[in-house]
Design a protein around this motif. Structure first.
Motif, PDB file in Angstrom:
ATOM      1  N   HIS A 104       0.668  -1.273  -0.055  1.00  0.00           N
ATOM      2  CA  HIS A 104       0.036   0.143   0.005  1.00  0.00           C
ATOM      3  C   HIS A 104       0.785   1.239   0.186  1.00  0.00           C
ATOM      4  N   LYS A 105       1.961   1.256   0.611  1.00  0.00           N
ATOM      5  CA  LYS A 105       2.820   2.390   0.780  1.00  0.00           C
ATOM      6  C   LYS A 105       3.473   2.663  -0.812  1.00  0.00           C
ATOM      7  N   TYR A 106       3.808   1.476  -1.349  1.00  0.00           N
ATOM      8  CA  TYR A 106       4.501   1.901  -2.821  1.00  0.00           C
ATOM      9  C   TYR A 106       3.787   1.441  -3.831  1.00  0.00           C
ATOM     10  N   SER A 107       2.339   1.283  -3.780  1.00  0.00           N
ATOM     11  CA  SER A 107       1.635   0.712  -4.638  1.00  0.00           C
ATOM     12  C   SER A 107       1.866   1.029  -6.231  1.00  0.00           C
ATOM     13  N   ASP A 108       1.952   0.067  -7.090  1.00  0.00           N
ATOM     14  CA  ASP A 108       2.594   0.161  -8.560  1.00  0.00           C
ATOM     15  C   ASP A 108       3.474   1.042  -8.680  1.00  0.00           C
ATOM     16  N   THR A 109       4.523   1.373  -7.910  1.00  0.00           N
ATOM     17  CA  THR A 109       5.656   1.953  -7.947  1.00  0.00           C
ATOM     18  C   THR A 109       6.975   0.801  -8.148  1.00  0.00           C
ATOM     19  N   GLU A 110       8.071   1.336  -8.593  1.00  0.00           N
ATOM     20  CA  GLU A 110       9.295   0.447  -8.792  1.00  0.00           C
ATOM     21  C   GLU A 110       9.343  -0.251  -7.295  1.00  0.00           C
ATOM     22  N   GLN A 111       8.897   0.096  -6.042  1.00  0.00           N
ATOM     23  CA  GLN A 111       9.188  -0.380  -4.803  1.00  0.00           C
ATOM     24  C   GLN A 111       8.093  -1.465  -4.707  1.00  0.00           C
ATOM     25  N   ASP A 112       7.042  -1.495  -5.110  1.00  0.00           N
ATOM     26  CA  ASP A 112       6.078  -2.313  -5.157  1.00  0.00           C
ATOM     27  C   ASP A 112       6.549  -3.701  -5.694  1.00  0.00           C
ATOM     28  N   ILE A 113       6.796  -4.479  -4.693  1.00  0.00           N
ATOM     29  CA  ILE A 113       7.385  -6.064  -5.199  1.00  0.00           C
ATOM     30  C   ILE A 113       6.418  -6.842  -6.073  1.00  0.00           C
ATOM     31  N   HIS A 114       5.167  -6.446  -5.931  1.00  0.00           N
ATOM     32  CA  HIS A 114       4.274  -7.493  -6.726  1.00  0.00           C
ATOM     33  C   HIS A 114       3.197  -6.788  -7.711  1.00  0.00           C
ATOM     34  N   SER A 115       3.787  -5.702  -8.132  1.00  0.00           N
ATOM     35  CA  SER A 115       2.766  -4.832  -8.980  1.00  0.00           C
ATOM     36  C   SER A 115       3.196  -5.404 -10.350  1.00  0.00           C
ATOM     37  N   PRO A 116       1.891  -6.006 -11.059  1.00  0.00           N
ATOM     38  CA  PRO A 116       1.892  -6.263 -12.497  1.00  0.00           C
ATOM     39  C   PRO A 116       2.316  -5.285 -13.384  1.00  0.00           C
ATOM     40  N   GLY A 120       5.007  -7.514 -14.435  1.00  0.00           N
ATOM     41  CA  GLY A 120       4.470  -8.526 -15.255  1.00  0.00           C
ATOM     42  C   GLY A 120       3.715  -9.521 -14.545  1.00  0.00           C
ATOM     43  N   PHE A 121       3.142 -10.245 -15.367  1.00  0.00           N
ATOM     44  CA  PHE A 121       1.998 -11.453 -14.642  1.00  0.00           C
ATOM     45  C   PHE A 121       2.620 -12.303 -13.682  1.00  0.00           C
ATOM     46  N   TRP A 122       3.450 -13.124 -14.193  1.00  0.00           N
ATOM     47  CA  TRP A 122       3.880 -14.336 -13.464  1.00  0.00           C
ATOM     48  C   TRP A 122       4.654 -13.918 -12.346  1.00  0.00           C
ATOM     49  N   TYR A 123       5.582 -12.938 -12.201  1.00  0.00           N
ATOM     50  CA  TYR A 123       6.278 -12.376 -11.205  1.00  0.00           C
ATOM     51  C   TYR A 123       5.301 -11.633  -9.920  1.00  0.00           C
ATOM     52  N   SER A 124       4.390 -11.040 -10.489  1.00  0.00           N
ATOM     53  CA  SER A 124       3.590 -10.469  -9.325  1.00  0.00           C
ATOM     54  C   SER A 124       2.497 -11.438  -8.875  1.00  0.00           C
ATOM     55  N   HIS A 125       2.200 -12.418  -9.730  1.00  0.00           N
ATOM     56  CA  HIS A 125       1.120 -13.586  -9.419  1.00  0.00           C
ATOM     57  C   HIS A 125       1.787 -14.350  -8.268  1.00  0.00           C
ATOM     58  N   VAL A 126       2.963 -15.048  -8.469  1.00  0.00           N
ATOM     59  CA  VAL A 126       3.604 -16.003  -7.826  1.00  0.00           C
ATOM     60  C   VAL A 126       5.113 -15.673  -7.391  1.00  0.00           C
ATOM     61  N   LEU A 127       5.932 -15.702  -8.406  1.00  0.00           N
ATOM     62  CA  LEU A 127       7.421 -15.575  -8.273  1.00  0.00           C
ATOM     63  C   LEU A 127       7.957 -14.916  -7.337  1.00  0.00           C
ATOM     64  N   TRP A 128       7.096 -13.721  -7.023  1.00  0.00           N
ATOM     65  CA  TRP A 128       7.797 -12.798  -6.127  1.00  0.00           C
ATOM     66  C   TRP A 128       7.941 -13.313  -4.771  1.00  0.00           C
ATOM     67  N   ILE A 129       7.025 -14.245  -4.316  1.00  0.00           N
ATOM     68  CA  ILE A 129       7.101 -14.753  -2.947  1.00  0.00           C
ATOM     69  C   ILE A 129       8.394 -15.701  -2.630  1.00  0.00           C
ATOM     70  N   PHE A 130       9.309 -15.951  -3.962  1.00  0.00           N
ATOM     71  CA  PHE A 130      10.155 -16.800  -3.410  1.00  0.00           C
ATOM     72  C   PHE A 130      11.519 -16.053  -4.213  1.00  0.00           C
ATOM     73  N   SER A 131      11.326 -14.820  -4.383  1.00  0.00           N
ATOM     74  CA  SER A 131      12.598 -13.938  -4.707  1.00  0.00           C
ATOM     75  C   SER A 131      13.219 -13.282  -3.324  1.00  0.00           C
ATOM     76  N   LYS A 132      14.551 -12.867  -3.477  1.00  0.00           N
ATOM     77  CA  LYS A 132      15.222 -12.426  -2.504  1.00  0.00           C
ATOM     78  C   LYS A 132      14.595 -11.228  -1.683  1.00  0.00           C
ATOM     79  N   ARG A 133      14.116 -10.490  -2.460  1.00  0.00           N
ATOM     80  CA  ARG A 133      13.369  -9.420  -1.864  1.00  0.00           C
ATOM     81  C   ARG A 133      11.880  -9.812  -1.133  1.00  0.00           C
ATOM     82  N   GLY A 134      11.489 -10.869  -1.845  1.00  0.00           N
ATOM     83  CA  GLY A 134      10.135 -11.352  -1.244  1.00  0.00           C
ATOM     84  C   GLY A 134      10.607 -12.228   0.156  1.00  0.00           C
ATOM     85  N   LEU A 135      11.705 -12.659   0.454  1.00  0.00           N
ATOM     86  CA  LEU A 135      12.138 -13.668   1.511  1.00  0.00           C
ATOM     87  C   LEU A 135      12.257 -12.789   2.521  1.00  0.00           C
ATOM     88  N   THR A 136      12.938 -11.518   2.216  1.00  0.00           N
ATOM     89  CA  THR A 136      13.150 -10.706   3.704  1.00  0.00           C
ATOM     90  C   THR A 136      11.988  -9.880   3.837  1.00  0.00           C
TER      91      THR A 136
END
Length: 394
Positions: A104-116, A120-136
Motif C-alpha cells: 500500500h505504501k508503494y503501490s504500483d511503483t518500482e518499490q512495489d514488489i508484486h505490481s503487475p 508483469g503477470f507471473w512475477y506479481s502472481h507468484v514468483l515474487w514470493i520466492f525472490s530475495k526481496r520477497g523472502l526478507t
C-alpha cells in the motif's frame, strides 16, 4: 505509468531462491494423485469448505485485521485468525501483513514488489514470493503485532498450521480426502488469493482516484469473498467492508458482521459517506500519481507531432528549432509561452480523466498536473528527436 507501457521485468537472474520453490511445486504435483485415489463426494465437500474457511482466514485475518486493523477482536480470536490464515500455507502472518503494508505504501511503483504494472503477470502472481526481496521482511512495519509472543511463535513455525490441517484431513477422510480436500483446495486457494496481486491491478473498473492501477472486479470479488473490490479498498484501506455498495458482494464482511453480533469481533470500521461518494480530499501524492497515470495514457510522439503540425508554415517553428538547439528547458518554456498544449489538450485531458476517474470532487488538480507532465515529456521528445527533420516531414 500505464498498463500500456512496457513492464520492467526483474533483471537479476538469480532473484528466485530455488529451494523455497520446491514445497510449492510439491503441493501442485500432489494434486495429480487424484488419478490414483478413490475420490468420494465428501472429498469435494471438504475441498470447498476448506477453500472458503481458509480464504476467510486470509481475507478477514491476514488482510483486514493484521494488515489494516479494520476491526477489533480478542487476543484468543486474534491467534485463531493467525492460525487459520497460516493453514493456507501462504507464509507467516507477520510476513504477510508487513509485505501488504509495504504494498500500500508503494503501490504500483518500482518499490512495489508484486505490481503487475512493474513486473508483469507471473512475477506479481507468484514468483515474487520466492525472490530475495520477497523472502526478507521489515518487521518494523508490523511492530504492533510482533509484540505478541504467540504470534512471533507461529510466525517462526509457519508450516505447522498446514501440517496439522493436512494430518487432520487425512485422519478424517483418508488419502482421497488429503489429496482433494487438502492439496487441491490449497492450490485453488493459492491462485485465488494471488489474483488480487496480479489481476486486480489490470482488469476492472476504477471508480476512485487512488494514484495506482487498483481496480474493482466482480469475478475476483466472488472467488476471494470480497477482495475483488480492490479500487474501493485502495481508496479507503482501513474500512472493514470492501464492497461499498449493497450490490457489491463481500462475503468476508457478511461473516464479520455476524461475528460482531456475538461480540467475537467489534468496532467494524465503515467508510464515511463522503469517502463512498468520492468527496474525499486527494493527497498531493495521489494527485501526482493519478496525473502520471493520466499523462501516460497519451502518446508523447503523437502529441509532439501534433505540436509540430500546429506550428508548420509559421515563424514559430524556426523559433522552436533554435530553442531546441539550446536544450529541453528552452523548449519547455517555449511551449508554455505559446500555451500550445493548453487547448485543446486540456479538454482532451479532462475528457480522458472523466472516463478514468468517476468519483472525484474536482479533476482540475490532476488535469493541470498531467498537462505539466505532458509539456515536460513533449519537450524532451522534441529535443531527443531531430526536430528539424520532423518539422520538415510534418
Amino acid at each position: 505509468m500505464s498498463t500500456e507501457s512496457c513492464p520492467s521485468m526483474p533483471t537479476d537472474e538469480d532473484d528466485i531462491i530455488h529451494p523455497r520453490v520446491l514445497p510449492f511445486i510439491f503441493v501442485h504435483l500432489a494434486c495429480f494423485a487424484i488419478f490414483w485415489v478413490d475420490v468420494q463426494p465428501i472429498d469435494w465437500i471438504i475441498c470447498g469448505v476448506l477453500y472458503v474457511i481458509r480464504m476467510f482466514g486470509i481475507t478477514a485475518g491476514f488482510h483486514r485485521y493484521f494488515s489494516h486493523r479494520s476491526f477489533k477482536t480478542s487476543r484468543g480470536f486474534q491467534f485463531f485468525l493467525a492460525f487459520l490464515g497460516q493453514s493456507s500455507a501462504q507464509r507467516g502472518v507477520l510476513w504477510w501483513a508487513a509485505k501488504h503494508r509495504q504494498h500500500h505504501k508503494y503501490s504500483d511503483t518500482e518499490q512495489d514488489i508484486h505490481s503487475p504494472v512493474q513486473h508483469g503477470f507471473w512475477y506479481s502472481h507468484v514468483l515474487w514470493i520466492f525472490s530475495k526481496r520477497g523472502l526478507t521482511v521489515d518487521y518494523s512495519a508490523i511492530k504492533d503485532f510482533q509484540k505478541y509472543p504467540e504470534l512471533a511463535w507461529i510466525e517462526k513455525w509457519e508450516r505447522f498450521p498446514p501440517f496439522v490441517l493436512g494430518v487432520l484431513v487425512w485422519a478424517i477422510a483418508g488419502w482421497s480426502g488429503l489429496v482433494v480436500g487438502f492439496f487441491v483446495s490449497t492450490v485453488l486457494l493459492f491462485h485465488g488469493t494471488f489474483t488480487i496481486n496480479s489481476l486486480s491491478h489490470v482488469f476492472g473498473k476504477q471508480p476512485y482516484v487512488t494514484g495506482d492501477h487498483s481496480r474493482n472486479n466482480l469475478f475476483l470479488a466472488i472467488i476471494t469473498l470480497g477482495e475483488g473490490w480492490h479500487n474501493n479498498h485502495h481508496h479507503f484501506p482501513s474500512a472493514t467492508p470492501q464492497g461499498f455498495h449493497w450490490w457489491q458482494i463481500d462475503v468476508t464482511y457478511y461473516i464479520l458482521k455476524i461475528l460482531s453480533i456475538f461480540r467475537i469481533v467489534w468496532d467494524l470500521r465503515l467508510p464515511p459517506a463522503h469517502v463512498v461518494e468520492g468527496r474525499r480530499k486527494l493527497s498531493l501524492t495521489t494527485i501526482e500519481n493519478a496525473a502520471q497515470q493520466l499523462a501516460a495514457s497519451f502518446s508523447i510522439e503523437q502529441v509532439g507531432k501534433t505540436v509540430l503540425k500546429a506550428l508548420a508554415h509559421t515563424p514559430k517553428l524556426e523559433e522552436l528549432r533554435n530553442r531546441a538547439r539550446i536544450g529541453q528547458s528552452e523548449v519547455e518554456a517555449f511551449l508554455k509561452e505559446m500555451k500550445i498544449l493548453e487547448s485543446p489538450s486540456i479538454a482532451n485531458l479532462k475528457h480522458r480523466a472523466q472516463k478514468m476517474f468517476a468519483h472525484i470532487p474536482s479533476l482540475n488538480p490532476i488535469v493541470e498536473r498531467a498537462n505539466q507532465i505532458l509539456v515536460q515529456a513533449v519537450s524532451v521528445w522534441l529535443v531527443q528527436n531531430d526536430v528539424h527533420e520532423i518539422g520538415v516531414a510534418v
